[in-house]
Write an enzyme that holds these catalytic residues in place. Structure first.
Site, PDB file in Angstrom:
ATOM      1  N   CYS A 195       0.808  -1.210   0.000  1.00  0.00           N
ATOM      2  CA  CYS A 195       0.000   0.000   0.000  1.00  0.00           C
ATOM      3  C   CYS A 195       0.846   1.268   0.000  1.00  0.00           C
ATOM      4  O   CYS A 195       0.320   2.361  -0.131  1.00  0.00           O
ATOM      5  CB  CYS A 195      -0.946  -0.004   1.193  1.00  0.00           C
ATOM      6  SG  CYS A 195      -2.171  -1.302   1.051  1.00  0.00           S
ATOM      7  N   LYS A 206       0.523   3.432  -3.130  1.00  0.00           N
ATOM      8  CA  LYS A 206      -0.687   4.199  -3.436  1.00  0.00           C
ATOM      9  C   LYS A 206      -0.340   5.605  -3.903  1.00  0.00           C
ATOM     10  O   LYS A 206       0.666   6.174  -3.471  1.00  0.00           O
ATOM     11  CB  LYS A 206      -1.536   4.333  -2.166  1.00  0.00           C
ATOM     12  CG  LYS A 206      -2.625   3.277  -2.040  1.00  0.00           C
ATOM     13  CD  LYS A 206      -3.549   3.628  -0.902  1.00  0.00           C
ATOM     14  CE  LYS A 206      -4.718   2.674  -0.823  1.00  0.00           C
ATOM     15  NZ  LYS A 206      -5.635   2.991   0.248  1.00  0.00           N
ATOM     16  N   THR A 224     -17.432   9.793   0.806  1.00  0.00           N
ATOM     17  CA  THR A 224     -16.933   9.743   2.174  1.00  0.00           C
ATOM     18  C   THR A 224     -15.607   8.976   2.272  1.00  0.00           C
ATOM     19  O   THR A 224     -15.157   8.661   3.354  1.00  0.00           O
ATOM     20  CB  THR A 224     -17.976   9.087   3.098  1.00  0.00           C
ATOM     21  OG1 THR A 224     -18.405   7.854   2.502  1.00  0.00           O
ATOM     22  CG2 THR A 224     -19.171   9.988   3.304  1.00  0.00           C
ATOM     23  N   ASP A 238     -14.131   2.479   2.709  1.00  0.00           N
ATOM     24  CA  ASP A 238     -13.319   1.344   2.283  1.00  0.00           C
ATOM     25  C   ASP A 238     -13.878   0.678   1.024  1.00  0.00           C
ATOM     26  O   ASP A 238     -13.139   0.130   0.220  1.00  0.00           O
ATOM     27  CB  ASP A 238     -13.255   0.314   3.413  1.00  0.00           C
ATOM     28  CG  ASP A 238     -12.778   0.959   4.706  1.00  0.00           C
ATOM     29  OD1 ASP A 238     -11.667   1.496   4.690  1.00  0.00           O
ATOM     30  OD2 ASP A 238     -13.519   0.949   5.700  1.00  0.00           O
ATOM     31  N   ASP A 288     -11.326  -4.779   3.088  1.00  0.00           N
ATOM     32  CA  ASP A 288     -12.282  -3.674   2.950  1.00  0.00           C
ATOM     33  C   ASP A 288     -13.720  -4.145   3.173  1.00  0.00           C
ATOM     34  O   ASP A 288     -14.552  -3.385   3.662  1.00  0.00           O
ATOM     35  CB  ASP A 288     -12.153  -3.042   1.558  1.00  0.00           C
ATOM     36  CG  ASP A 288     -10.898  -2.192   1.450  1.00  0.00           C
ATOM     37  OD1 ASP A 288     -10.493  -1.605   2.472  1.00  0.00           O
ATOM     38  OD2 ASP A 288     -10.335  -2.104   0.344  1.00  0.00           O
ATOM     39  N   HIS A 305      -8.259 -11.195 -14.611  1.00  0.00           N
ATOM     40  CA  HIS A 305      -7.716 -10.557 -15.798  1.00  0.00           C
ATOM     41  C   HIS A 305      -6.232 -10.290 -15.567  1.00  0.00           C
ATOM     42  O   HIS A 305      -5.829  -9.859 -14.494  1.00  0.00           O
ATOM     43  CB  HIS A 305      -8.453  -9.231 -16.039  1.00  0.00           C
ATOM     44  CG  HIS A 305      -8.064  -8.557 -17.302  1.00  0.00           C
ATOM     45  ND1 HIS A 305      -8.466  -9.020 -18.533  1.00  0.00           N
ATOM     46  CD2 HIS A 305      -7.304  -7.464 -17.532  1.00  0.00           C
ATOM     47  CE1 HIS A 305      -7.972  -8.221 -19.470  1.00  0.00           C
ATOM     48  NE2 HIS A 305      -7.253  -7.269 -18.892  1.00  0.00           N
ATOM     49  N   THR A 306      -5.418 -10.591 -16.603  1.00  0.00           N
ATOM     50  CA  THR A 306      -3.976 -10.358 -16.471  1.00  0.00           C
ATOM     51  C   THR A 306      -3.477  -9.540 -17.650  1.00  0.00           C
ATOM     52  O   THR A 306      -3.875  -9.790 -18.784  1.00  0.00           O
ATOM     53  CB  THR A 306      -3.209 -11.701 -16.470  1.00  0.00           C
ATOM     54  OG1 THR A 306      -3.731 -12.525 -15.451  1.00  0.00           O
ATOM     55  CG2 THR A 306      -1.728 -11.466 -16.216  1.00  0.00           C
TER      56      THR A 306
END
Lengths: 346, 251
Positions: A14, A17, A44, A47, A87, A136-137
């Site tokens: 993360c 990001k 807002t 998550d 999430d 999906h790749t």
């Protein structure tokens, strides 16, 4: 010999990001879809999005993917999947189905690595009771992996980041420091036990935490990921229009996190997050610099940040401990909106 | 031309222009200049330590800088070289937050930071504390002031608030200063970081007036971590201060 995934990236997990400040600017420009069935949207900064199907069922929908956070492809798959599913748990939902999202440099890395990453993701999904039904790749370097996950939730039992109320306590279920530990690992200065501990925590599903939250009918929570403890606490405070007060000395840290920061091991993501939070936060002049930067450390697959009514706090923490989340602690409280949204002290 | 872009060394540069007409001589001088520059560099290194973090990304530059700071003597300066804009931004932010003195210079895409290890923040606080005995030149009377509200007198709240501010400001002009000022109940809000009168209260503290702040009240008004002056005190300390004072003034 297996390729070392960690050496292929500058910032893994993360930490990769985009800056939350930039993201906020960009999202502001997008029109929000208008539909009464949308119960939670990007407004807002929650998550996951929530969409009502009927009076008894809503879908929680989320996606997350990122570059490697560890050397081993199987572990990377596990961590990425744990993080993606988190999430759903943070919203109080039950994860049901998922799609793989993968970027993989087929010409540069053996396909065995690809298979290992997917295996890690699939095993973690099974543990969470999630069925992966496609994916999906595309060809890209360095590899990136994650899931798009759909969960079920009752429309009246959404645990949103808008649900923090004055008088609540703030509980955190995992120790922080994964960003710092991983940055130190890349430079070879992190203790081996700390790396093992960080990986174990990143692979720990937030399922148990979510179950305890449901038992106590919690209204407000979020999970701690790329924007760090401070960033996510601030987002929750803003969404709930309250002030959140955190005592950084109460926050559990992974092993030698503090010492690493004291040596200067502060990942770039911490500065991005600091930049994002500082305007809306009171960072007292007595706040220890290292603790401030730890509050801004980007977490990968971090814990749940739960806003719990005062009278339920003790029982909830006890239940979290019994559920195996032994680091769960009260780290602060919620008050009526004061001058700033977030108050950090030590 | 190479020389022109380097850190200016005027002496050598002028010399080289003057001798430009003679090509063999020019080469000879260039060689001399080169060796001098190398020497100069070595001398610099002896004078000022260089931490080269070019090509490195965070957190490596900060680790190297922090290590150099730890190893330096107070007042000692060293250079940090970086070619990465993000590293530069993070480094400067780190130095500012830690109140460390530095300057930045850019040449050819390389930033040179000159960082001086200053007296640490705690030492600065100590110096300030050591300064307070000198403040005893401000004579004290045998009285303490109890500030129990964020207003002075009964009537308009707005006026009361202005009056208390004016009162605090005026204490400084009294012939004799109070020994102590005790803040309790709503009075503690006057010592918080949002108080418009904080500056005057801090002045009084510098003048040697002891400020006692009711800790229970700070907690009650959720001002934890926001009190910017004085000493958080319990009821015994406060009761003792009130009881042992010749006079208690309550505005």
């Amino acid at each position: 010999m297996k390729p070392d995934l960690l050496q292929m990236v500058e910032s893994g997990g993360c930490s990769a990001k985009i800056s939350p400040k930039q993201l906020e600017e960009i999202l502001k420009r997008l029109p929000l879809p208008d539909d009464p069935n949308i119960l939670v949207n990007v407004e807002t900064h929650d998550d996951a999005g929530v969409y009502r199907v009927n009076d008894d069922l809503a879908l929680v929908f989320t996606t997350d993917f990122f570059p490697p956070v560890c050397s081993d492809p199987y572990e990377f798959g596990q961590i990425a999947a744990t993080n993606s599913i988190s999430d759903i748990y943070a919203m109080g939902g039950d994860p049901v189905i998922a799609l793989n999202i993968m970027m993989f440099p087929a010409a540069k890395l053996p396909l065995e690595v690809y298979a290992e990453i997917l295996k890690g993701g699939s095993d973690k999904a099974s543990e969470a009771g999630v069925k992966i039904i496609g994916g999906h790749t595309i060809d890209d370097f360095p590899p990136k992996y994650g899931l798009a996950v759909v969960g079920y939730i009752h429309p009246d039992r959404i645990i949103a980041n808008t649900g923090a109320s004055p008088g609540d306590s703030i509980v955190l279920t995992k120790p922080v420091g994964t960003g710092i530990i991983l940055a130190g690992q890349r430079l070879g200065i992190t203790d081996g036990n700390d790396i093992a501990e960080a990986k174990k925590l990143m692979k720990q599903l937030n399922r148990q935490g979510a179950e305890v939250m449901k038992k106590y009918s919690i209204k407000g929570a979020t999970d701690i990921t790329g924007f760090g403890l401070a960033g996510h606490a601030l987002k929750m405070a803003k969404a709930s229009n309250v002030s959140i007060n955190i005592n950084m000395r109460k926050v559990s840290l992974i092993g030698g996190t503090y010492n690493l920061v004291d040596e200067g091991c502060i990942p770039g993501a911490s500065f991005r997050n600091l930049d994002f939070v500082e305007n809306d936060s009171h960072l007292g002049k007595n706040l220890d610099y290292n603790l401030k930067m730890i509050a801004c450390d980007a977490q990968t697959s971090g814990g749940l940040l739960i806003s719990v009514p005062c009278d339920k706090t003790e029982a909830l923490v006890k239940d979290l401990h019994e559920a195996g989340l032994q680091y769960s602690t009260i780290i602060g409280d919620v008050s009526e909106k004061k001058h700033k949204f977030l108050y950090l002290k030590n | 031309m190479v020389i022109n872009n380097k850190k200016p060394n005027t002496k050598y540069y002028l010399f080289y222009v003057v001798k430009f007409q003679s090509l063999p001589f020019y080469f000879k001088q260039l060689f001399k200049l080169f060796t001098s520059l190398v020497l100069l560099q070595t001398n610099n290194r002896q004078e000022m330590r260089i931490v080269d973090v070019k090509g490195q990304q965070c957190p490596a530059p900060i680790i190297a800088t922090k290590k150099a700071l730890k190893e330096s003597e107070k007042g000692e300066a060293f250079k940090v070289l970086t070619d990465n804009q993000t590293s530069l931004n993070n480094l400067t932010r780190f130095l500012m937050d830690n109140k460390t003195e530095f300057s930045v210079d850019e040449a050819d895409g390389v930033w040179t930071l000159i960082i001086t290890k200053n007296v640490s923040a705690t030492s600065i606080a100590e110096v300030e504390n050591y300064c307070t005995p000198a403040a005893s030149v401000f004579p004290k009377g045998d009285f303490v002031i109890a500030i129990t509200s964020d207003r002075m007198g009964d009537g308009s709240d707005e006026l009361g608030h202005l009056l208390i501010g004016n009162f605090i400001k005026t204490i400084k002009d009294l012939d004799l200063l109070p020994r102590k000022i005790i803040f309790y109940n709503k009075g503690v809000t006057l010592v918080s970081d949002e108080s418009p009168f904080l500056r005057h209260i801090k002045d009084l503290e510098k003048m040697g007036v002891e400020l006692l702040i009711c800790a229970t009240c700070v907690d009650y008004y959720s001002l934890d971590g926001k009190i910017e002056a004085g000493i958080l005190s319990n009821m015994f300390v406060i009761a003792d201060a009130l009881a042992s004072a010749g006079n208690v003034v309550r505005p």
